[in-house]
Write an enzyme that holds these catalytic residues in place. Structure first.
Site, PDB file in Angstrom:
ATOM      1  N   GLU A 137       9.737   2.671  13.522  1.00 27.42           N
ATOM      2  CA  GLU A 137       8.335   2.440  13.878  1.00 27.42           C
ATOM      3  C   GLU A 137       8.139   2.225  15.383  1.00 27.42           C
ATOM      4  O   GLU A 137       7.090   2.537  15.931  1.00 27.42           O
ATOM      5  CB  GLU A 137       7.811   1.224  13.096  1.00 27.42           C
ATOM      6  CG  GLU A 137       6.320   1.033  13.192  1.00 27.42           C
ATOM      7  CD  GLU A 137       5.805   0.039  12.161  1.00 27.42           C
ATOM      8  OE1 GLU A 137       5.739   0.408  10.972  1.00 27.42           O
ATOM      9  OE2 GLU A 137       5.506  -1.107  12.537  1.00 27.42           O
ATOM     10  N   ASP A 166       0.807  -1.222   0.000  1.00 29.82           N
ATOM     11  CA  ASP A 166       0.000   0.000   0.000  1.00 29.82           C
ATOM     12  C   ASP A 166       0.844   1.278   0.000  1.00 29.82           C
ATOM     13  O   ASP A 166       0.532   2.251  -0.693  1.00 29.82           O
ATOM     14  CB  ASP A 166      -1.009   0.012   1.168  1.00 29.82           C
ATOM     15  CG  ASP A 166      -0.347  -0.222   2.517  1.00 29.82           C
ATOM     16  OD1 ASP A 166       0.848  -0.577   2.557  1.00 29.82           O
ATOM     17  OD2 ASP A 166      -1.044  -0.045   3.532  1.00 29.82           O
ATOM     18  N   CYS A 191      12.058  -5.687  17.183  1.00 23.30           N
ATOM     19  CA  CYS A 191      10.913  -5.319  16.351  1.00 23.30           C
ATOM     20  C   CYS A 191      10.360  -6.574  15.678  1.00 23.30           C
ATOM     21  O   CYS A 191      11.091  -7.533  15.462  1.00 23.30           O
ATOM     22  CB  CYS A 191      11.375  -4.306  15.303  1.00 23.30           C
ATOM     23  SG  CYS A 191      10.058  -3.739  14.219  1.00 23.30           S
ATOM     24  N   HIS A 198      11.282   0.539   9.190  1.00 23.32           N
ATOM     25  CA  HIS A 198      12.223  -0.433   9.760  1.00 23.32           C
ATOM     26  C   HIS A 198      13.672  -0.031   9.538  1.00 23.32           C
ATOM     27  O   HIS A 198      14.573  -0.876   9.582  1.00 23.32           O
ATOM     28  CB  HIS A 198      11.880  -1.836   9.271  1.00 23.32           C
ATOM     29  CG  HIS A 198      10.497  -2.200   9.702  1.00 23.32           C
ATOM     30  ND1 HIS A 198      10.200  -2.528  11.002  1.00 23.32           N
ATOM     31  CD2 HIS A 198       9.314  -2.153   9.037  1.00 23.32           C
ATOM     32  CE1 HIS A 198       8.883  -2.702  11.122  1.00 23.32           C
ATOM     33  NE2 HIS A 198       8.329  -2.475   9.933  1.00 23.32           N
ATOM     34  N   CYS A 247       9.796  -7.039  12.751  1.00 18.04           N
ATOM     35  CA  CYS A 247      10.394  -7.242  11.425  1.00 18.04           C
ATOM     36  C   CYS A 247      11.622  -8.137  11.493  1.00 18.04           C
ATOM     37  O   CYS A 247      12.130  -8.572  10.462  1.00 18.04           O
ATOM     38  CB  CYS A 247      10.785  -5.902  10.807  1.00 18.04           C
ATOM     39  SG  CYS A 247      12.254  -5.165  11.541  1.00 18.04           S
TER      40      CYS A 247
HETATM   41 ZN   LIG Z   1      11.413  -3.214  12.409  1.00 20.95          ZN
END
Ligand SMILES: [Zn+2]
Length: 227
Positions: free
Chosen positions: A103, A32, A94, A84, A96
Site C-alpha cells: 500500500e 469491506d 506503515c 500489507h 499497520c
Molecule cells: Zn502495512
C-alpha cells in the site's frame, strides 16, 4: 470490530450484537474488501474459478480471498490483507505496524508522491489528474502508472504462488487507469510466477461496477461461519 484505522474511536466493539439487538434481525459484520471478494465470487461471472484473490484499488489497497469456493477469513479474520504484504525489507514504516507494505507503493498517496517526484511539480495532484495527464501523453504520468502496475504484479505473484490462485479480480476507482498499468502488471506478475502458473492465472477486471461489496455483504449468510 477489534479496531478500525478509519474509525479510531471504535475498539473491541460488538457492532453486530448492538445492531442485531436494535433491529431484531441477524447481523453480519465484515471487512469491506472481504465482502467484495464474496460478491465477486457469487455474481462476478467467474464460473469455474473456486480460488480467487479480489483486490480493491483505491485510496488504499484492500483484499479478500475465496478459496475452494468459500470465503476465507483466516485464523483471526484478517485474511486477504494484500495491501500489507511487504515488498521491501527495511522499507518505510506503515500504519499497520509493518514496513515496506504494498500500500505504501500503490495507495493514492504513493501515486501522488511518485508523480510529484517524476514531474518536478511543486504540489501533489490527485490520481484523477495524473490519469488525465497520462491520456494527454505526459510521460511522467505514464511512468507513474507503469511502476504502479509493477508493484501490484509482484505482490499478486506472491499470493498466487502461495495459494495456486485461479484468478485475481480487480475493482476500485484506480481501475479507470487500467490502460496505463495492465501491461507492466501482467509482465511483472508472470515474471515472478512459478513456471506451472505462468500465463495461466488471469487478472480480470470486475464487471460489477463497484457493487461487489454490497452484493457480497447481502449474501454473507451463505459464506459459512458467522462473524
Ligand atoms: Zn502495512
Amino acid at each position: 470490530v477489534y479496531e478500525s484505522p478509519n474509525l479510531p474511536n471504535i475498539k473491541n466493539f460488538n457492532l453486530g450484537g448492538v445492531l442485531s439487538d436494535g433491529l431484531g434481525v441477524r447481523v453480519w459484520v465484515e471487512n469491506d474488501a472481504t465482502a467484495a471478494a464474496w460478491g465477486e465470487y457469487l455474481f462476478g461471472g467467474h464460473d469455474g474459478i473456486e480460488d480467487m484473490l479480489v483486490v480493491t484499488l483505491g485510496t488504499g489497497i484492500g483484499g479478500g480471498l475465496v478459496l475452494r469456493g468459500k470465503l476465507y477469513r483466516g485464523a483471526r479474520g484478517f485474511a486477504g490483507e494484500i495491501g500489507h504484504v511487504p515488498l521491501y525489507v527495511d522499507g518505510p514504516e506503515c500504519e499497520c505496524g509493518g514496513k515496506g507494505c504494498l500500500e505504501l507503493y500503490t495507495g493514492k498517496f504513493a501515486l501522488e508522491r511518485d508523480y510529484l517526484a517524476r514531474s518536478g511539480l511543486s504540489e501533489p495532484v490527485e490520481p484523477k489528474i495524473i490519469f488525465e495527464r497520462a491520456i494527454s501523453g505526459d510521460l511522467s504520468a505514464q511512468e507513474t502508472f507503469k511502476t504502479y502496475g509493477k508493484h501490484l504484479g509482484l505482490a499478486f505473484a506472491h499470493v498466487a504462488n502461495l495459494l495456486d490462485l485461479g484468478a485475481v479480480v480487480l475493482t476500485g476507482g484506480i481501475l479507470g487507469a487500467w490502460d496505463f498499468f495492465y501491461k507492466s502488471l501482467f509482465e511483472t506478475f508472470n515474471l515472478y510466477l512459478i513456471t506451472p502458473l505462468k500465463n495461466r492465472v488471469p487478472i480480470k477486471k470486475s464487471s460489477l461496477g463497484g457493487k461487489s461489496g454490497i452484493l457480497g455483504a447481502a449474501f454473507l449468510d451463505k459464506a459459512g461461519e458467522e462473524h
